[in-house]
Design a protein around this motif. Structure first.
Motif, PDB file in Angstrom:
ATOM      1  N   VAL A  71       1.229  -1.217   0.247  1.00  0.00           N
ATOM      2  CA  VAL A  71      -0.030  -0.115  -0.055  1.00  0.00           C
ATOM      3  C   VAL A  71       0.869   0.860  -0.241  1.00  0.00           C
ATOM      4  N   CYS A  72       2.296   1.560   1.015  1.00  0.00           N
ATOM      5  CA  CYS A  72       3.139   2.078   0.800  1.00  0.00           C
ATOM      6  C   CYS A  72       3.402   2.413  -0.648  1.00  0.00           C
ATOM      7  N   ARG A  73       3.704   1.745  -1.124  1.00  0.00           N
ATOM      8  CA  ARG A  73       4.913   1.137  -2.598  1.00  0.00           C
ATOM      9  C   ARG A  73       3.800   2.601  -3.346  1.00  0.00           C
ATOM     10  N   ARG A  74       2.255   2.612  -3.493  1.00  0.00           N
ATOM     11  CA  ARG A  74       1.083   2.550  -3.545  1.00  0.00           C
ATOM     12  C   ARG A  74       1.020   3.940  -3.772  1.00  0.00           C
ATOM     13  N   MET A  75       1.224   4.792  -2.634  1.00  0.00           N
ATOM     14  CA  MET A  75       0.281   5.566  -2.068  1.00  0.00           C
ATOM     15  C   MET A  75       1.751   6.514  -2.520  1.00  0.00           C
ATOM     16  N   ARG A  76       2.949   6.097  -2.617  1.00  0.00           N
ATOM     17  CA  ARG A  76       4.493   6.870  -2.842  1.00  0.00           C
ATOM     18  C   ARG A  76       4.459   7.168  -4.293  1.00  0.00           C
ATOM     19  N   GLU A  77       3.789   6.816  -5.121  1.00  0.00           N
ATOM     20  CA  GLU A  77       3.325   6.862  -6.794  1.00  0.00           C
ATOM     21  C   GLU A  77       2.208   8.071  -6.921  1.00  0.00           C
ATOM     22  N   ILE A  78       1.720   8.271  -6.168  1.00  0.00           N
ATOM     23  CA  ILE A  78       0.790   9.630  -5.896  1.00  0.00           C
ATOM     24  C   ILE A  78       0.582  10.922  -4.926  1.00  0.00           C
ATOM     25  N   THR A  79       1.084  10.636  -4.101  1.00  0.00           N
ATOM     26  CA  THR A  79       1.623  11.625  -2.745  1.00  0.00           C
ATOM     27  C   THR A  79       2.628  11.467  -2.785  1.00  0.00           C
ATOM     28  N   ASP A  80       3.201  13.426  -1.771  1.00  0.00           N
ATOM     29  CA  ASP A  80       4.007  12.846  -1.492  1.00  0.00           C
ATOM     30  C   ASP A  80       3.801  13.151   0.147  1.00  0.00           C
TER      31      ASP A  80
END
Length: 244
Positions: A71-80
Motif C-alpha cells: 500500500v505504501c509503495r502505491r501511495m508513494r506513486e501518487i502522493t508526497d
C-alpha cells in the motif's frame, strides 16, 4: 465508511483494520487540528489518497489483503504526504523494509497518543536553518533559495532537486535530508544531529531512520554507478563528498 471531521485545514488519512486503534488514532489526530478520514483496508486507503490528497497518512503494516508495504509503495506513486507506518511486529527487518517503501517514520504497537502526537508534530516542524551556500541557479526563480553542490541543485523554496538536468523524485524526508547536508557540505553530521535537524527528535532509537533514508537518497543519486556524493565518516556520521 470513511469519516471526516469538518473545519480543519490539515488533512490526515488513517488506514487501520483494528477498529479500536483506528478510533484512537483518529481521535488523537483530530485533537491536533487535522480533518481525519479513516478507512479499514489498503485498497480503500489508496483510493482515499487519490481523492483527498492528505497531508499525513498513518498506515498499518498488517492489513488484510494488500499489506501495508505494498500500500505504501502505491501511495508513494501518487502522493508526497508524510507516511507513518504502524506495526505490531517490532523487529529491525520489518522496520527497515517498511521505510524503504517510502514511509517517513515508524511506530510500533502498543503506542501512546502522546508518542503519536510527538512524532507528527516533529514531522510538521521541519526547521530550515542557515543561509544559502551559492548564488541562484537556473533551476528556480531568482528569489528562491538555491543550493548547489557539484552536479546537484536544490531549489529550497520550490522543493525541487536536480542532478545535472534531471529532476530527482524525492520524498519530503529525503528532500529535507539532502537540503540539510547541502547547506553545510563540509560539516560531518552525526546521526543524532540529523535527527534534530530533519525529524526534530533526539530519541536515540531513531538513528536507524537516518541510516535508511541516507541509503534511499544514495540510490536515487545513482551512487552505485558514479562518485559517492554522500560520504560515511566512520564512527561519526555523514557529510557531502567534495565535488570533482
Amino acid at each position: 465508511m470513511p469519516t471526516t471531521a469538518p473545519g480543519e485545514d490539515r488533512t490526515a488519512l488513517v488506514v487501520e483494520d483494528d477498529e479500536d486503534i483506528r478510533e484512537l488514532i483518529k481521535f488523537t489526530l483530530s485533537t491536533q487540528g487535522f480533518a481525519v478520514t479513516a478507512v479499514d483496508s489498503g485498497t480503500a486507503g489508496v483510493d482515499a489518497v487519490r481523492s483527498l490528497d492528505p497531508d499525513l497518512v498513518t498506515l498499518d503494516l498488517g492489513l488484510p489483503g494488500i499489506d501495508g508495504m505494498e500500500v505504501c509503495r502505491r501511495m508513494r506513486e501518487i502522493t508526497d504526504a508524510y507516511i507513518v507506518m504502524i506495526t505490531a511486529r517490532d523487529d529491525e527487518v520489518e522496520r527497515l523494509i517498511g521505510l524503504e517503501t517510502g514511509a517517513d517514520d515508524f511506530i510500533a504497537k502498543p503506542f501512546s497518543p502522546r508518542e503519536l502526537k510527538a512524532r507528527v508534530n516533529a514531522m510538521f516542524r521541519r526547521p530550515r536553518r542557515g543561509p544559502a551556500i551559492a548564488e541562484p541557479a537556473a533551476v528556480g526563480p531568482n528569489d528562491h533559495e538555491i543550493l548547489r553542490h557539484g552536479s546537484l541543485s536544490v531549489d529550497v523554496d520550490g522543493r525541487r532537486a536536480f542532478q545535472e538536468e534531471s529532476e530527482l523524485s524525492l520524498t519530503r524526508t529525503e528532500f529535507d535530508l539532502l537540503t540539510e547536508l547541502m547547506r553545510t557540505p563540509a560539516r560531518v553530521w552525526s546521526r543524532e544531529a540529523l535527527l534534530r535537524a530533519v525529524w526534530d527528535t533526539e530519541w536515540a532509537t531513531d538513528t536507524h531512520l537516518v541510516e535508511v533514508h541516507i541509503g534511499n537518497l544514495r540510490r536515487k543519486l545513482g551512487e552505485g554507478s558514479g562518485a559517492k556524493l554522500i560520504r560515511t565518516v566512520r564512527g561519526v556520521g555523514y557529510r557531502m563528498e567534495s565535488p570533482v
